[in-house]
Motif scaffolding. Structure first.
Motif, PDB file in Angstrom:
ATOM      1  N   GLY A  47       0.799  -1.209   0.000  1.00 20.87           N
ATOM      2  CA  GLY A  47       0.000   0.000   0.000  1.00 20.87           C
ATOM      3  C   GLY A  47       0.833   1.260   0.000  1.00 20.87           C
ATOM      4  O   GLY A  47       0.333   2.320   0.318  1.00 20.87           O
ATOM      5  N   ILE A  49       2.453   4.034  -2.073  1.00 17.41           N
ATOM      6  CA  ILE A  49       2.377   4.568  -3.434  1.00 17.41           C
ATOM      7  C   ILE A  49       3.767   4.825  -4.020  1.00 17.41           C
ATOM      8  O   ILE A  49       4.000   4.585  -5.198  1.00 17.41           O
ATOM      9  CB  ILE A  49       1.505   5.834  -3.498  1.00 17.41           C
ATOM     10  N   ASN A 100      -3.897   1.876  -4.135  1.00 18.87           N
ATOM     11  CA  ASN A 100      -3.963   3.309  -4.372  1.00 18.87           C
ATOM     12  C   ASN A 100      -4.505   3.568  -5.774  1.00 18.87           C
ATOM     13  O   ASN A 100      -4.016   2.993  -6.741  1.00 18.87           O
ATOM     14  CB  ASN A 100      -2.580   3.931  -4.213  1.00 18.87           C
TER      15      ASN A 100
END
Length: 178
Positions: A47, A49, A100
């Motif tokens: 998770g 980015i 994302n």
């Protein structure tokens, strides 16, 4: 007179834990010679980015080179290999970056750039073979000639595979994050 038995004493909590001294409680076994209880390893980071974008960019650079080498060695533009380019970029972004919503879009854009770069690499390899020059000389010193040759060779199917690669990268990033 009969005396009644005194009520049983309740164990006192240890460190604020009222269940620590309950009768029948079994403490966890300890490994011999180890004074502490082992803790499981933390779950891998997912998770992020920044890591997702870095993975997608790295994958784009690598697969662009491989795609270009395939074109240069076979002397043909293999459009379905562009689908693999998009898939690998989306997979890298989704697996590393997670869910994302920026990552599928970035994957699609990077797949377009990777397919174009791969086609330029392939075109430069073909030109280098025709004029008996080195690949790096053609690619880095005569990139305008390579781009003109690419424009001359591009047909509508070329752009269809660009679109398919972007779509596969977008959907691949979303599915890999699930």
């Amino acid at each position: 007179m009969s005396q009644s038995a005194p009520p049983p004493q309740q164990p006192q909590p240890v460190d604020g834990n009222p269940f620590a001294q309950l009768p029948g409680a079994i403490p966890p076994p300890q490994a011999p010679g180890v004074p502490y209880v082992t803790v499981p390893a933390p779950a891998p980071v997912s998770g992020n980015i920044g890591l997702g974008l870095a993975a997608a960019f790295g994958a784009a650079v690598v697969v662009a080179g491989v795609y270009g080498a395939i074109i240069g060695l076979t002397k043909h533009e293999i459009g379905w290999a562009a689908v693999g380019v998009g898939f690998l970029i989306g997979l890298a972004a989704g697996r590393v970056g997670g869910r994302n919503p920026v990552l599928p879009v970035a994957s699609a854009v990077l797949s377009l750039a990777a397919v174009y770069l791969g086609q330029l690499v392939g075109e430069a390899m073909l030109i280098a073979n025709q004029v008996n020059a080195g690949f790096s000389e053609i690619f880095f010193q005569h990139l305008n000639v390579v781009q003109e040759a690419w424009k001359a060779d591009a047909d509508p199917l070329t752009f269809v595979f660009f679109a398919i690669a972007a779509y596969v990268a977008f959907t691949g990033a979303r599915k890999a994050a699930a």
